[in-house]
Design an enzyme around this catalytic site. Structure first.
Site, PDB file in Angstrom:
ATOM      1  CD  GLN A 508     -43.684  25.034  50.664  1.00 56.38           C
ATOM      2  OE1 GLN A 508     -44.634  25.002  49.896  1.00 56.38           O
ATOM      3  NE2 GLN A 508     -43.466  24.063  51.519  1.00 56.38           N
ATOM      4  N   GLY A 509     -43.183  26.836  47.344  1.00 47.62           N
ATOM      5  CA  GLY A 509     -42.345  26.594  46.167  1.00 47.62           C
ATOM      6  C   GLY A 509     -41.316  25.507  46.362  1.00 47.62           C
ATOM      7  CB  SER A 548     -38.430  28.012  57.780  1.00 50.47           C
ATOM      8  OG  SER A 548     -39.527  28.861  57.994  1.00 50.47           O
ATOM      9  CB  THR A 551     -35.074  25.151  51.643  1.00 47.52           C
ATOM     10  OG1 THR A 551     -36.252  25.632  51.010  1.00 47.52           O
ATOM     11  CG2 THR A 551     -33.870  25.454  50.776  1.00 47.52           C
ATOM     12  N   GLY A 761     -38.824  30.959  55.071  1.00 47.52           N
ATOM     13  CA  GLY A 761     -40.233  31.186  54.758  1.00 47.52           C
ATOM     14  C   GLY A 761     -41.016  31.904  55.832  1.00 47.52           C
ATOM     15  CD  GLU A 762     -41.718  29.086  60.572  1.00 45.41           C
ATOM     16  OE1 GLU A 762     -42.411  29.125  61.587  1.00 45.41           O
ATOM     17  OE2 GLU A 762     -40.671  28.431  60.492  1.00 45.41           O
TER      18      GLU A 762
END
Lengths: 838, 159
Positions: A508-509, A548, A551, A761-762
């Site tokens: 995902q980064g 998610s 972050t 993300g999701e």
């Protein structure tokens, strides 16, 4: 505000190691000549009692070291509910479940011996769908359900196959909440009531790396597990709890997660990894490796649960949604230790991103003799959004209101009351809708669709037709209220830093995002930052890399750690350079050095003191190695609420919202759908790295499109999966992508997020199913209520519509659930003018 | 056990191996070459792609005796020692996420451009269609190859 690193599309900090093949995944690690291999013995039955296990022949087989069965580890475990054993004990509940394991010197010997373990079963009736599980005279999968330990916000129904029921009852006039259980009263003031049923099958994550784990229990009684895991600390916690009878404590258990080759929820929590932990304890001093085959990856990890959803919606003539009743019947599988939280999360949020006065939701986690349902990107939201967003279009059609206008009119706003009573967070939903609308306008002008062969006329000569579909989506992280993150930042001699966190880089980064956050606070260039993969002995605590939330949550921890180290720098420099600078507030960081607002000539480079200390004229040094720490817990969150209404808690920290649309082309002869264009706008609060956000849109959207167009799990009547391989369970290739995907970033800052960021993300796969379903309806006038919407299903539906007088075949087999006719509009409602525009 | 001799990334290799062993197992377990990955062991996913006598193959479908006398090249062997130009494009496009499919994908893309230095977008998609990736939606991978092609074409014109 002008940032140096935030909001910039920096290259991935792990790009080079991946592009060169240097990244080490769990199966890439070497363990030397002493390594042993384990192979499991699988249940051939979906439901049976284990009468006897004879291991003698297997044990005598060449190369075999040990054969282990459930009797060796009679310990229950689970994340939210302890409903399963490490190996099946007494009873098996799905085909493929582990009954025993063989440990041998090489994989071939282990496989050979596993076939020699003789297990005698007494078969029981297999429950393979939710209807059978809920039938009056059903077979109970878990007769001991009432004895299982679980989190306090779960409500299992003893003596049934219902592992959890999440109820929501909301009435904006709070005194009237009792009226919600009287369904007629709830819908009394609606001009139109529409009821329907939608079904979603099971899906597989299909990360290209299969699950794998290596366990080593050394002679000093330390247990180390290397695993392909999204959840190293949660694994340590569950291993330590489950194996506590062996005398292990948390400090004795260590989980190391190297690079992970994709997760999508499948590698969250604990599944097969506990086998490596348990087996290792039986062969002290020797590492044991267990790797899942691709087939096992399909049928013996978590699967995305299937759902049958009944939706009843009441609306006013002007499009205001007055009431929503949803029953979600989840096929949660044999064990729900994690999957019941999918059910819970969906129950809390099944209104979708809408403001609705009266809400009644029942979300049932139902045991079936299929593989355990569990976390999968979207965590229940993709499933209910398919039905809900399809249904809203059907309501709009009957009201003759533009479906986007209907959504805008009911779109949730900041401060609106959610279904469980808490307030909705800041969000840019309307902005997202409008930006997607602009892109949809461009779709109409696309060359290829002129002349627009418009819809609904099945007699048109052309075989190609086009349709547009639109949907909203939302999702909140589904977590225990105390899910938390922590971070440590340490400086090196050259002023490079290492960030220690225990989230997992699944692709995902997040490594890059954490580096950008630290870079911004400390003004260090990105190429001087390394983010470490987790090792529970060395990296600080992280709940799991799911929901998610990384972050936001881990990002907050890294932000705090960087701020902590910055404050230490300011304190040290202002103390030791009193002559040159005024005080702490006079200092700032720039280009890896400390500067002064009042004294432009003042500059102390990090590398001159972060490890070595500040060199003083008398030859002494001040300071010492700098180390920053940060912890983050959402202290406002609580999962405790009234079990009958769901009111009173704040189970979700915030929602991320967005809008999406697709333009599709259908070949009416073959039913094949191609996708000229997809748009998705998402409010991620602040895109710390816009290119990584875009990457999530590309990846998530394609994963979602595959679930609606062709992916599907097939089981035979004995509960065995028929397509547990990539030949028969098709996932998309480069030839299956939309011609164009437009990713739109909306930024409505999350006040408690790092630089305003929230997770995304999701979410990017959640609207995929309804945008396609709605586009199919737009193109053909056909509403398909079951996923996937395959070419075959479209052709069958078209044939059926052309031959209505021939009866329900062949369309009927795809719509197995009886549907009630929509209640017609009353005379008065029909007479009322349609209010349009806003 | 059979004695097998072959070239691996330009180096002569002599091993004794069981005939039922696959090239993928030999590379990973016996020779420590870890870039080819096992994603399915059935030839479906392409994560184990290597070059055999210059052509890409699924190393999970090749038995060790088949490589006797052959030339095997893995991702490790195409970097000497720096990134290839194509790898640099992948890097600059943030093409990969988890990176598990990357070694196979890089080799397939390399082969594609060796065979056809100026593929169309459709040819790029066709050329990479044998390598599964679950993370990226393929778009950043395809864009990197397309960019590499465009840049090469532009450079050639300028020359």
């Amino acid at each position: 505000m002008e940032f140096s690193f935030i909001g910039k599309s920096h290259l991935r900090v792990d790009g080079k190691e991946k592009i060169t093949g240097s990244a080490k995944f769990v199966d890439d690690l070497d363990f030397g000549a002493n390594l042993l291999y384990a192979e499991i013995v699988e249940s051939p039955h979906a439901h049976a009692l284990i009468v006897d296990i004879d291991i003698s022949t297997a044990l005598a087989s060449p190369g075999v070291i040990k054969v282990i069965t459930g009797k060796d580890f009679p310990y229950r475990f689970g994340l939210y509910m302890q409903d399963r054993y490490i190996f099946a004990c007494e009873r098996v509940r799905f085909v493929g479940e582990q009954v025993a394991a063989v440990i041998a010197r090489d994989p071939v010997s282990a496989k050979r011996a596993a076939k020699l373990v003789r297990v005698k079963y007494q078969p029981l009736p297999a429950i393979l769908n939710v209807e059978d599980a809920l039938a009056a005279e059903t077979t109970l999968l878990h007769p001991e359900l009432e004895n299982y330990q679980h989190v306090p916000w779960f409500f299992p129904a003893a003596g049934t196959n219902i592992a959890h029921l999440r109820k929501i009852r909301k009435h904006d006039a709070i005194d009237a909440i009792d009226a919600i259980d009287d369904t007629d009263a709830m819908f009394a003031d609606a001009d139109l009531v529409l009821e329907d049923r939608y079904t979603v099958p099971r899906y597989a994550h299909c990360a290209i790396e299969c699950h794998g784990a290596i366990g080593l229990y050394d002679h000093a009684k330390r247990l180390t597990i290397w695993s392909a895991s999204q959840s190293p600390h949660t694994q340590r916690n569950l291993f330590a709890q489950a194996l506590a009878p062996l005398g292990l404590t948390h400090k004795d258990v260590r989980v190391i997660a190297p690079c992970v080759g994709g997760g999508f929820g499948g590698k969250a929590g604990v599944s097969m990894e506990i086998l490596a932990a348990a087996l290792a304890t039986t062969v002290p001093g020797r590492p044991v490796k267990i790797l899942w085959s691709r087939a096992q990856e399909f049928y013996n990890t978590y699967q995305r649960p299937g759902v049958v959803a009944t939706i009843k919606m009441g609306v006013k003539r002007d499009g205001t949604i007055t009431a929503l009743e949803q029953n979600l019947y989840w096929d949660s599988g044999a064990y729900v230790e994690y999957g019941s939280n999918v059910v819970n999360a969906a129950g809390l949020s099944a209104t979708g991103p809408y403001r609705i006065e009266k809400v009644k939701i029942n979300s049932y986690a139902i045991y079936t003799n299929l593989p355990p349902g569990g976390p999968y990107r979207g965590f229940g939201y993709s499933e209910f959004i398919f039905g809900l967003e399809s249904h809203i279009n059907e309501v709009a059609k009957r009201l003759q209101i533009d479906p986007i206008l209907l959504r805008k009119r009911n779109a949730i706003r900041e401060g609106d009351q959610l279904a469980y009573g808490a307030k909705m967070n800041t969000n840019g939903l309307i902005e997202a809708i409008e930006k997607v609308e602009q892109e949809m306008d461009k779709m109409d002008k696309m060359d290829k669709i002129r002349p627009h062969s418009h819809p609904h006329s099945l007699s048109q000569s052309s075989n190609r037709c086009y349709g547009k579909g639109f949907a909203l989506f939302w999702k909140a992280p589904a977590m225990p209220p105390n899910a938390s993150s922590s971070a440590i930042i340490k400086f090196n001699e050259d002023a490079s830093i290492n960030i220690l966190v225990s989230a997992v880089e699944l692709g995902q980064g997040f490594f890059t995002v954490m580096a950008q956050i630290a870079a911004e606070v400390l003004q260090i260039s990105m190429d001087k930052i390394r983010v470490e993969t987790p090792d529970t002995d060395r990296n600080p605590y992280e709940w799991q890399t799911v929901a998610s939330h990384i972050t936001w949550s881990t990002g907050n921890a890294v932000f705090k750690a960087a701020t902590d180290i910055r404050d230490q720098i300011f304190t040290l420099i202002s103390r030791e350079f009193q002559k040159d600078v005024k005080d702490v507030s006079d200092l700032y960081l720039f280009e890896e050095s400390v500067r002064s607002h009042s004294n432009p000539h003042f500059k102390v480079a990090y590398q001159d003191f972060v490890i070595s200390g500040i060199s003083m004229p008398d030859g002494t040094f001040r300071g010492g190695p700098l180390l920053g720490r940060g912890s983050f817990m959402p202290e406002f969150s609580t999962a405790i609420s009234d079990p009958e209404t769901g009111q009173g808690g704040k189970p979700n920290v915030h929602y991320t919202v967005g809008a999406s649309a697709a333009m599709i082309e259908i070949d009416k002869e073959s039913g094949k759908i191609t996708i000229p264009k997809v748009v998705l706008a998402i409010d991620c609060g602040k895109a710390i790295n816009p290119q990584l956000v875009q990457g999530q849109v590309y990846g998530g959207m394609l994963q979602g499109l595959a679930t609606v167009l062709y992916e599907n799990m097939h089981f035979d009547e004995s509960g065995r999966q028929l397509n547990a391989n990539f030949t028969d369970y098709k996932i998309p290739t480069t030839l299956d992508i939309p011609e164009e995907i437009v990713a739109i970033i909306v930024e409505s800052a999350q006040k408690d997020g790092p630089f305003g960021a929230r997770g995304m993300g999701e979410h990017t796969m959640i609207p995929a199913a309804p945008i396609i379903a709605n586009a199919v309806e737009d193109a053909l006038g056909i509403r398909i209520r079951s996923m996937p919407i395959t070419a075959e299903k479209i052709v069958a539906a078209l044939k059926h519509n052309l031959n209505r007088d021939l009866g329900p075949e062949p369309y009927e087999p795809y719509e197995p659930y009886p549907r009630t006719e929509p209640r017609p509009l009353s005379e008065e409602a029909l007479a009322a003018p349609i209010i349009s525009g806003q | 056990m059979n004695k097998i001799e072959f070239m691996l990334n330009g180096e002569k290799i002599e091993v004794w191996a069981n005939a039922h062993k696959t090239l993928l197992e030999l590379l990973r377990e016996d020779l420590g070459i870890k870039s080819p990955k096992c994603g399915c062991d059935l030839g479906d996913c392409g994560a184990c792609t290597v070059f055999l006598d210059g052509k890409s193959v699924r190393s999970c479908l090749i038995l060790v005796p088949e490589v006797n006398g052959c030339d095997v090249v893995t991702l490790e062997g195409i970097m000497r020692p720096n990134l290839t130009k194509l790898q640099q494009f992948f890097l600059d496009h943030n093409s990969f996420q988890c990176g598990f499919c990357a070694p196979g994908m890089v080799l397939s893309a390399t082969e594609l451009l060796q065979k056809n230095p100026t593929p169309t977008l459709e040819e790029i998609k066709e050329g990479l269609s044998g390598n599964l990736c679950r993370c990226t939606g393929y778009t950043p991978i395809i864009n990197a190859v397309a960019d590499a092609v465009a840049t090469t074409v532009a450079t050639t014109i300028n020359e």
